[in-house]
Design a protein around this motif. Structure first.
Motif, PDB file in Angstrom:
ATOM      1  N   ASN A 116       0.827  -1.212   0.000  1.00 21.89           N
ATOM      2  CA  ASN A 116       0.000   0.000   0.000  1.00 21.89           C
ATOM      3  C   ASN A 116       0.859   1.260   0.000  1.00 21.89           C
ATOM      4  O   ASN A 116       0.464   2.293  -0.544  1.00 21.89           O
ATOM      5  CB  ASN A 116      -0.930   0.013   1.229  1.00 21.89           C
ATOM      6  CG  ASN A 116      -2.026  -1.019   1.129  1.00 21.89           C
ATOM      7  OD1 ASN A 116      -2.485  -1.339   0.040  1.00 21.89           O
ATOM      8  ND2 ASN A 116      -2.431  -1.568   2.264  1.00 21.89           N
ATOM      9  N   LYS A 317       0.370  -8.276  -1.550  1.00 20.16           N
ATOM     10  CA  LYS A 317      -0.830  -7.463  -1.300  1.00 20.16           C
ATOM     11  C   LYS A 317      -2.054  -8.299  -0.958  1.00 20.16           C
ATOM     12  O   LYS A 317      -3.169  -7.785  -0.915  1.00 20.16           O
ATOM     13  CB  LYS A 317      -1.130  -6.574  -2.513  1.00 20.16           C
ATOM     14  CG  LYS A 317      -1.246  -7.280  -3.846  1.00 20.16           C
ATOM     15  CD  LYS A 317      -1.450  -6.276  -4.967  1.00 20.16           C
ATOM     16  CE  LYS A 317      -1.580  -6.962  -6.316  1.00 20.16           C
ATOM     17  NZ  LYS A 317      -0.311  -7.583  -6.759  1.00 20.16           N
ATOM     18  N   THR A 319      -4.772 -10.084   1.187  1.00 23.38           N
ATOM     19  CA  THR A 319      -5.342  -9.597   2.450  1.00 23.38           C
ATOM     20  C   THR A 319      -6.033 -10.679   3.275  1.00 23.38           C
ATOM     21  O   THR A 319      -6.613 -10.383   4.310  1.00 23.38           O
ATOM     22  CB  THR A 319      -6.363  -8.475   2.167  1.00 23.38           C
ATOM     23  OG1 THR A 319      -7.378  -8.988   1.283  1.00 23.38           O
ATOM     24  CG2 THR A 319      -5.689  -7.281   1.524  1.00 23.38           C
ATOM     25  N   ASP A 320      -5.995 -11.942   2.829  1.00 19.84           N
ATOM     26  CA  ASP A 320      -6.688 -13.010   3.561  1.00 19.84           C
ATOM     27  C   ASP A 320      -5.743 -14.196   3.728  1.00 19.84           C
ATOM     28  O   ASP A 320      -5.801 -15.165   2.981  1.00 19.84           O
ATOM     29  CB  ASP A 320      -7.954 -13.428   2.796  1.00 19.84           C
ATOM     30  CG  ASP A 320      -8.784 -14.448   3.581  1.00 19.84           C
ATOM     31  OD1 ASP A 320      -8.603 -14.530   4.812  1.00 19.84           O
ATOM     32  OD2 ASP A 320      -9.587 -15.166   2.957  1.00 19.84           O
TER      33      ASP A 320
END
Length: 348
Positions: A116, A317, A319-320
């Motif tokens: 990010n 990147k 996210t899970d």
């Protein structure tokens, strides 16, 4: 429109464009006026930048391409950086930082290291090499900030900066793949950011080929440029949930007999899938997301039983991280001339 449907639509558009760019067909020909406009504006912009280019106090290596759509710059950049480190240099990496919301000031890896903040490819390169990174659309601004924060840096590597002439460079490496120059036309009538003659100005031309692709598929190539082919092969894998690391032979011995699945949000996802098949895996389902977009966690959870392999670019990147079936594949490049990196270091 839901996120998975939007991603599927974007992936379809990317694949459709690649299809029409293979030939000088009717759709490409209709777009030629826009291509001429793009070429004129682009040449004017680059010429203006070059007149006022900033010269860094250390050598600058630019790694880029004239072909859109994922040619394989990141493994080349990583290999160059690691070669410099192995020879006692202190390289720094600069990039645009695609996917990061950057304001007036550059983002440095000193502050944060996630995608990010840096963008997916710079975050991946920092994690792989440990070299300091700065990102900003104005590469000269990123270079100044990085040199100020790290005065020990003695070489700058600009990732994806070939068309950014505001930063003077000492060496250029152009990376292409088996598409070569496609239909030879500029965007949007073809896949090129610059005309094919630009290839003759490179110090090295690296052609990224899938394991099954032959050199002959490229056709004629520019004379007078050092040309090297690169193929990727799996080196090791890391389980996303536990960070367990296994070499490729060990992983294959444990899981290679199962039907596996694969997902990739990169420019050329089929090349990733082909690499895995060539390495001996049987792939069940494959998911291709748009470039720079990680596969949707819900879609991954919906896949049938079996290990799921993703790219390192997606992993930075994702996210899970709780799906124990997910493994990140870290490939290693094999160059037709293994000594070219030593020659590059000598030139520096």
């Amino acid at each position: 429109m839901s996120k998975p449907h939007a991603a599927a639509g974007r992936r379809w558009l990317e694949d459709w464009l690649q299809t029409i760019w293979r030939s000088q067909g009717p759709v490409s020909t209709l777009l030629l006026p826009l291509a001429r406009l793009y070429g004129a504006v682009s040449r004017q912009r680059m010429a203006q930048q070059a007149r006022h280019a900033w010269r860094a106090p250390v050598p600058v290596i630019v790694i880029g391409n004239i072909l859109v759509g994922g040619t394989g710059k990141t493994p080349v950049t990583q290999a160059v950086c690691q070669a410099l480190l192995a020879h006692g240099h202190h390289p720094g990496l600069i990039s645009r930082g695609y996917g990061s919301r950057i304001g007036t000031e550059p983002h440095l890896s000193d502050s944060h290291q996630d995608s990010n903040w840096l963008g997916d490819e710079p975050a991946l390169l920092h994690a792989a090499t440990g070299a300091p990174v700065a990102v900003h659309p104005q590469r000269a601004l990123a270079a100044r900030a990085l040199l100020a924060a790290h005065p020990e840096i003695d070489v700058l590597i600009a990732d994806d900066g070939l068309q950014h002439r505001a930063l003077a460079r000492d060496l250029e490496i152009i990376v292409q793949d088996s598409r070569g120059i496609g239909n030879g036309r500029l965007l949007p009538a073809g896949p090129l950011r610059e005309l094919p003659a630009r290839l003759t100005q490179a110090n090295w031309l690296i052609t990224h080929l899938a394991p099954h692709e032959a050199n002959a598929s490229l056709g004629s190539q520019p004379a007078g440029v050092a040309q090297i082919t690169m193929r990727l092969q799996p080196d090791y894998l890391i389980q996303v949930s536990t960070q367990t690391r296994l070499s490729w032979p060990d992983w294959q011995a444990r899981f290679g007999h199962e039907i596996c699945h694969a997902a990739a949000g990169i420019g050329q996802p089929q090349r990733f899938f082909q690499m895995l098949r060539h390495a001996g895996l049987t792939l069940g389902q494959t998911l291709a997301s748009p470039d720079h977009q990680a596969p949707d966690p819900a879609q991954l959870r919906a896949l049938p039983p079996g290990p799921i392999l993703i790219t390192a670019k997606d992993a930075v990147k994702y996210t899970d991280p709780d799906d124990h079936r997910l493994w990140t594949v870290y490939p290693t490049p094999r160059f037709s001339d293994p000594n070219w990196l030593d020659a590059l270091v000598r030139q520096i």
